[in-house]
Design an enzyme around this catalytic site. Structure first.
Site, short mmCIF file in Angstrom:
data_model
loop_
_atom_site.label_atom_id
_atom_site.label_comp_id
_atom_site.label_asym_id
_atom_site.label_seq_id
_atom_site.Cartn_x
_atom_site.Cartn_y
_atom_site.Cartn_z
CD GLU A 104 12.62 67.50 30.38
OE1 GLU A 104 12.84 68.51 31.07
OE2 GLU A 104 13.15 67.31 29.27
CG HIS B 255 31.96 54.87 51.98
ND1 HIS B 255 32.48 53.98 52.90
CD2 HIS B 255 32.46 54.51 50.77
CE1 HIS B 255 33.29 53.14 52.28
NE2 HIS B 255 33.29 53.44 50.99
CE LYS C 14 10.67 75.47 30.28
NZ LYS C 14 10.87 74.95 28.91
#
Ligand SMILES: O=P(O)(O)OC[C@H]1O[C@](O)(CO)[C@@H](O)[C@@H]1O
Length: 428
Positions: free
Chosen positions: A269, A290, A401
């Protein structure tokens, strides 16, 4: 905090010591800018003053009424949850901490059903006081408390800015309210009321967190070779300039897994703008050796790996064994095995020319976490200065938003409609 950048040099993308020496002049200028911003308590830079300006006494006093809780439920998202979660998921406590930092109905219901809400402190955190996810979750939690016959005003406190829905709610119902310090963006607020309130309720030594941070702050200097934080910020920036656009962030401690999540928000951000940035990829050592290591060693030459570890841990012995080929492990400990895995992975990355940086603290305790959290914040600010980015804003998140609000009838947003109207190509 110790930063070892030796293995960042001479790999692919190629970074030389000469190039780093050259960059150090820019680090001196960046430090001057940062120091000036701190001296004037400027927006964003003010976060780097928190080791001095945070008031642990006041935080403890504000949460004292909840000291009898058996659990703390934090309702908040992004920077309003990840910092506190980093501390509570790294440190042991008799008081459990839970986080509602998403709006997944199944998860929320399962969590609320599992809690004794009469013994739970509810911490509602939002810097803006307007975040839809946080306010919706709060309304759901309040309803659940009322259904359980719990007086929510007795069990709830808020942490928020000077204005907004949450501040109004606190005033209306006379709830204990902590202030988000002015000039501190969410993702840089862990060393404030936002990140320390839960730790205080859980009985953690928040003075030690701030002391670790203060020690790292003392080490900010005009050269990357004098400041572990700037060494990390400058090296990751220099590697990004050369094509390392992914930063695989790999703590070798389960207790630091949430720290990697916190780092991902900070790095993404703050630095992801103007076409720049470095993608934080959360990983965990030794587990992701792994799963991810194949890619880091043999995939595209577009990344660096950050290896993080405490050098001291509470250890556990591996019993002697006569199992075929395993006797070499007998008598060792899980800690020595984990350290061998850390050093072997570091060597394997270097052997494959994959740049890597080592970050170390003594222990995963309050002081060590303070060092790491402040160190990464200062590293991020340094990177932002070198890249000439506005590190403390996040304008690109607003589109989504507005679109979500528009979809729920909370206001017109044609752009979203235009995009949503695009032809879909569903294969099923
Ligand atoms: O604390 P608030 O205002 O609820 O915001 C939560 C998070 O949402 C963001 O604004 C991004 O949408 C983050 O920067 C912030 O940490």
């Amino acid at each position: 905090m110790r930063t070892d950048i030796g293995n960042a040099l001479g790999g692919e993308p190629a970074l030389t010591r000469d190039a780093l020496d050259e960059l150090d002049a820019d680090v001196a200028a960046a430090h001057e800018r940062i120091a000036a911003g701190m001296a004037d308590d400027e927006f964003g830079y003010a976060a780097l003053n928190l080791p001095e300006t945070a008031d642990p006494e006041r935080i403890r006093a504000a949460v004292e009424p909840f000291a009898d809780s058996e659990a703390v439920l934090t309702v908040g998202i992004g920077g309003s949850a990840l910092g506190a979660a980093t501390l509570s998921n790294a440190l042991a406590s008799d008081i459990d901490a839970y986080y509602l930092d998403n709006v997944d109905p199944e998860h929320t219901t399962r969590l609320l059903d599992s809690l004794d809400l009469s013994r739970t402190a509810v911490n509602v955190v939002s810097n803006s006081g307007t975040t839809a996810e946080t306010l919706s979750n709060f309304l759901v939690v309040r309803e659940a408390m009322e259904s359980a016959g719990v007086d929510w005003t007795e069990r709830t406190f808020v942490t928020t800015g000077p204005e907004g829905n949450l501040r109004n709610l606190a005033t209306k119902h006379d709830l204990p309210a902590l202030d988000v310090p002015a000039g501190v963006p969410g993702r840089f607020s862990v060393l404030s009321t936002v990140g320390l309130a839960v730790a205080a309720i859980q009985g953690h030594d928040i003075d030690a967190v701030l002391a670790g941070a203060a020690a790292e702050r003392e080490r900010l200097a005009g050269s990357l070779y004098d400041s572990p934080a700037y060494a990390y910020g400058a090296t990751t920036y220099a590697l990004a300039q050369r094509g390392a656009l992914t930063n695989a962030f790999m703590p070798y401690a389960e207790s630091l897994e949430t720290f990697a999540e916190w780092f991902a928000q900070l790095w993404a951000e703050s630095l992801g703008k103007d076409g720049q940035g470095q993608t934080p990829a959360r990983a965990l050592g030794a587990t992701d050796q792994h799963s991810q290591l194949q890619l880091y060693r043999a995939g595209p030459r577009d990344k660096l790996v950050t290896l993080v570890r405490p050098t001291e841990r509470a250890d556990r012995d591996i019993p002697e064994t006569d199992l075929e080929g395993l006797s070499y492990l007998g008598g060792e400990s899980l800690g020595t095995l984990l350290d061998a895995e850390f050093e072997a992975t570091e060597a394997s990355l270097t052997a494959a020319d994959c740049p890597n940086v080592r970050l170390e603290i003594d222990r995963v305790d309050e002081r060590g976490l303070g060092e790491l959290l402040f160190g990464m914040e200062a590293a991020c600010v340094c990177y932002g200065e070198l890249a000439d980015l506005s590190t403390f804003t996040q304008p690109a998140v607003e589109w989504g938003k507005k679109a979500a609000r528009g979809l729920l009838g909370g206001g017109e947003f044609e752009e979203a409609e235009a995009v949503r109207g695009k032809d879909r190509l569903v294969v099923e």
